[in-house]
Design a protein around this motif. Structure first.
Motif, mmCIF file in Angstrom:
data_model
loop_
_atom_site.group_PDB
_atom_site.id
_atom_site.type_symbol
_atom_site.label_atom_id
_atom_site.label_comp_id
_atom_site.label_asym_id
_atom_site.label_seq_id
_atom_site.Cartn_x
_atom_site.Cartn_y
_atom_site.Cartn_z
ATOM 1 N N ALA A 113 0.834 -1.207 0.000
ATOM 2 C CA ALA A 113 0.000 0.000 0.000
ATOM 3 C C ALA A 113 0.867 1.255 0.000
ATOM 4 O O ALA A 113 0.580 2.221 -0.719
ATOM 5 C CB ALA A 113 -0.923 -0.003 1.210
ATOM 6 N N SER A 114 1.941 1.235 0.784
ATOM 7 C CA SER A 114 2.801 2.420 0.865
ATOM 8 C C SER A 114 3.537 2.679 -0.449
ATOM 9 O O SER A 114 3.825 3.832 -0.793
ATOM 10 C CB SER A 114 3.815 2.270 2.011
ATOM 11 O OG SER A 114 4.780 1.280 1.721
ATOM 12 N N SER A 115 3.831 1.621 -1.196
ATOM 13 C CA SER A 115 4.493 1.802 -2.486
ATOM 14 C C SER A 115 3.513 2.313 -3.540
ATOM 15 O O SER A 115 3.903 3.059 -4.447
ATOM 16 C CB SER A 115 5.131 0.490 -2.955
ATOM 17 O OG SER A 115 4.140 -0.470 -3.291
ATOM 18 N N LEU A 116 2.249 1.944 -3.398
ATOM 19 C CA LEU A 116 1.233 2.379 -4.363
ATOM 20 C C LEU A 116 0.761 3.807 -4.102
ATOM 21 O O LEU A 116 0.405 4.525 -5.030
ATOM 22 C CB LEU A 116 0.024 1.426 -4.316
ATOM 23 C CG LEU A 116 0.266 0.020 -4.846
ATOM 24 C CD1 LEU A 116 -0.916 -0.880 -4.508
ATOM 25 C CD2 LEU A 116 0.492 0.052 -6.361
ATOM 26 N N ASP A 117 0.760 4.211 -2.831
ATOM 27 C CA ASP A 117 0.326 5.570 -2.490
ATOM 28 C C ASP A 117 1.246 6.146 -1.419
ATOM 29 O O ASP A 117 0.913 6.171 -0.232
ATOM 30 C CB ASP A 117 -1.126 5.571 -2.005
ATOM 31 C CG ASP A 117 -1.701 6.982 -1.895
ATOM 32 O OD1 ASP A 117 -0.923 7.946 -2.069
ATOM 33 O OD2 ASP A 117 -2.910 7.126 -1.639
ATOM 34 N N PRO A 118 2.423 6.640 -1.827
ATOM 35 C CA PRO A 118 3.390 7.165 -0.859
ATOM 36 C C PRO A 118 3.035 8.540 -0.317
ATOM 37 O O PRO A 118 3.815 9.123 0.442
ATOM 38 C CB PRO A 118 4.689 7.218 -1.672
ATOM 39 C CG PRO A 118 4.242 7.395 -3.090
ATOM 40 C CD PRO A 118 2.953 6.645 -3.204
ATOM 41 N N GLU A 119 1.865 9.073 -0.676
ATOM 42 C CA GLU A 119 1.435 10.386 -0.202
ATOM 43 C C GLU A 119 0.286 10.284 0.800
ATOM 44 O O GLU A 119 -0.267 11.311 1.201
ATOM 45 C CB GLU A 119 0.995 11.256 -1.394
ATOM 46 C CG GLU A 119 2.064 11.457 -2.452
ATOM 47 C CD GLU A 119 3.277 12.195 -1.912
ATOM 48 O OE1 GLU A 119 3.100 13.095 -1.075
ATOM 49 O OE2 GLU A 119 4.414 11.860 -2.315
ATOM 50 N N ASP A 120 -0.077 9.083 1.194
ATOM 51 C CA ASP A 120 -1.198 8.895 2.118
ATOM 52 C C ASP A 120 -0.674 8.826 3.552
ATOM 53 O O ASP A 120 0.043 7.893 3.914
ATOM 54 C CB ASP A 120 -1.967 7.612 1.768
ATOM 55 C CG ASP A 120 -3.238 7.452 2.583
ATOM 56 O OD1 ASP A 120 -3.144 7.284 3.818
ATOM 57 O OD2 ASP A 120 -4.331 7.481 2.000
ATOM 58 N N PHE A 121 -1.037 9.804 4.373
ATOM 59 C CA PHE A 121 -0.533 9.871 5.742
ATOM 60 C C PHE A 121 -0.887 8.618 6.539
ATOM 61 O O PHE A 121 -0.035 8.042 7.228
ATOM 62 C CB PHE A 121 -1.088 11.106 6.456
ATOM 63 C CG PHE A 121 -0.840 11.103 7.939
ATOM 64 C CD1 PHE A 121 0.400 11.459 8.443
ATOM 65 C CD2 PHE A 121 -1.836 10.716 8.834
ATOM 66 C CE1 PHE A 121 0.647 11.438 9.818
ATOM 67 C CE2 PHE A 121 -1.604 10.687 10.190
ATOM 68 C CZ PHE A 121 -0.361 11.053 10.683
#
Length: 265
Positions: A113-121
């Motif tokens: 998930a963090s690699s797919l959306d690195p801008e999500d707090f």
């Protein structure tokens, strides 16, 4: 007869269309905590909009709120089958596993998930915490730094940053992070204890003693704080420190027991 059957089928479809909830209604039901009603509305809508990801996502969140984690994971897996790059679905599975304390199993979907959306707090914050639990201190710190940059007012990131820095041996950094956290949440007993321990390790004994005194005032049964208070006092030349170390050791503190020979000989 066939014509009559077609008329009935058409009426049934029209009835389903007329009964299908719109997204705004579904969102309102979810936000107001009416999870069962939201699920019913989503089920009606999905009859006609089978692959509508937003509705499936809200249903998964409703299942989570109701404690139906198997159903929630099934919905998240359905989303991933429709859109493998939907970060929130990977994060949803990881979060459920993390909360069940299946930390190793949670790691992969959360990192995905963090690699797919690195801008999500929320995803970065969860990633930092998950890496703490598998003792990957450096990666935990990196995720938490990113989360801090995105939301510098969120106190908990500083607490977990302190834990990550302590884990990799950066005691000064850990003390600084706990200090920042305690400026925002001054009454957190665990943070006061951890800051005290960090301050003890780097030799700021009077400040460490203040933290241990705070902990013991609120938690008189905290034997680890008792033992470390004794160590502070002993290192400051107060003979009463040895008594506190012995008391903590007698009550079950292995740390105090291991320090008795050093400070009470």
């Amino acid at each position: 007869m066939k014509r009559f059957h077609h008329i009935l089928t058409g009426l049934a479809i029209l009835l389903l269309i007329s009964c299908s909830a719109d997204p705004a209604e579904i969102e309102a039901l979810y936000q107001s905590g009416q999870y069962e009603r939201a699920i019913e509305a989503i089920n009606r809508r999905l009859f006609l909009h089978v692959n509508e990801i937003k509705s499936i996502h809200i249903r998964a969140r409703c299942y989570e709120e109701l404690g139906k984690t198997k159903e929630a994971i099934a919905d998240y897996e359905t989303i991933i089958s429709i859109d493998p790059a939907y970060a929130q679905a990977h994060a949803g599975i990881g979060k459920i596993l993390f909360e069940k304390e299946y930390y190793r199993q949670a790691e992969l979907p959360i990192l995905k998930a963090s690699s797919l959306d690195p801008e999500d707090f929320e995803i970065l914050y969860l990633a930092g915490r998950s890496q703490l639990m598998v003792k990957n201190w450096e990666r935990a710190e990196n995720f938490l730094k990113l989360a801090q940059t995105m939301n510098p007012d969120f106190a908990e990131t500083y607490y977990y940053m302190g834990m990550a820095r302590a884990g990799r041996g950066d005691i000064y950094g850990a003390a600084a992070s706990f200090n920042t956290y305690l400026k925002k949440e001054p009454d957190n007993i665990t943070a006061r204890y951890n800051r005290g321990f960090a301050l003890l390790k780097i030799g700021y004994l009077s400040w460490a003693l203040e933290d241990f005194d705070f902990v013991l005032k609120n938690r008189p049964d905290h034997i680890e704080a008792l033992g470390k208070k004794g160590i502070c006092m002993a290192r400051m030349g107060n003979p009463e420190g040895c008594q506190l170390i012995k008391e903590a050791a007698d009550k079950g503190s292995d740390y105090a027991l291991n320090k008795m020979e050093e400070y009470c000989s």
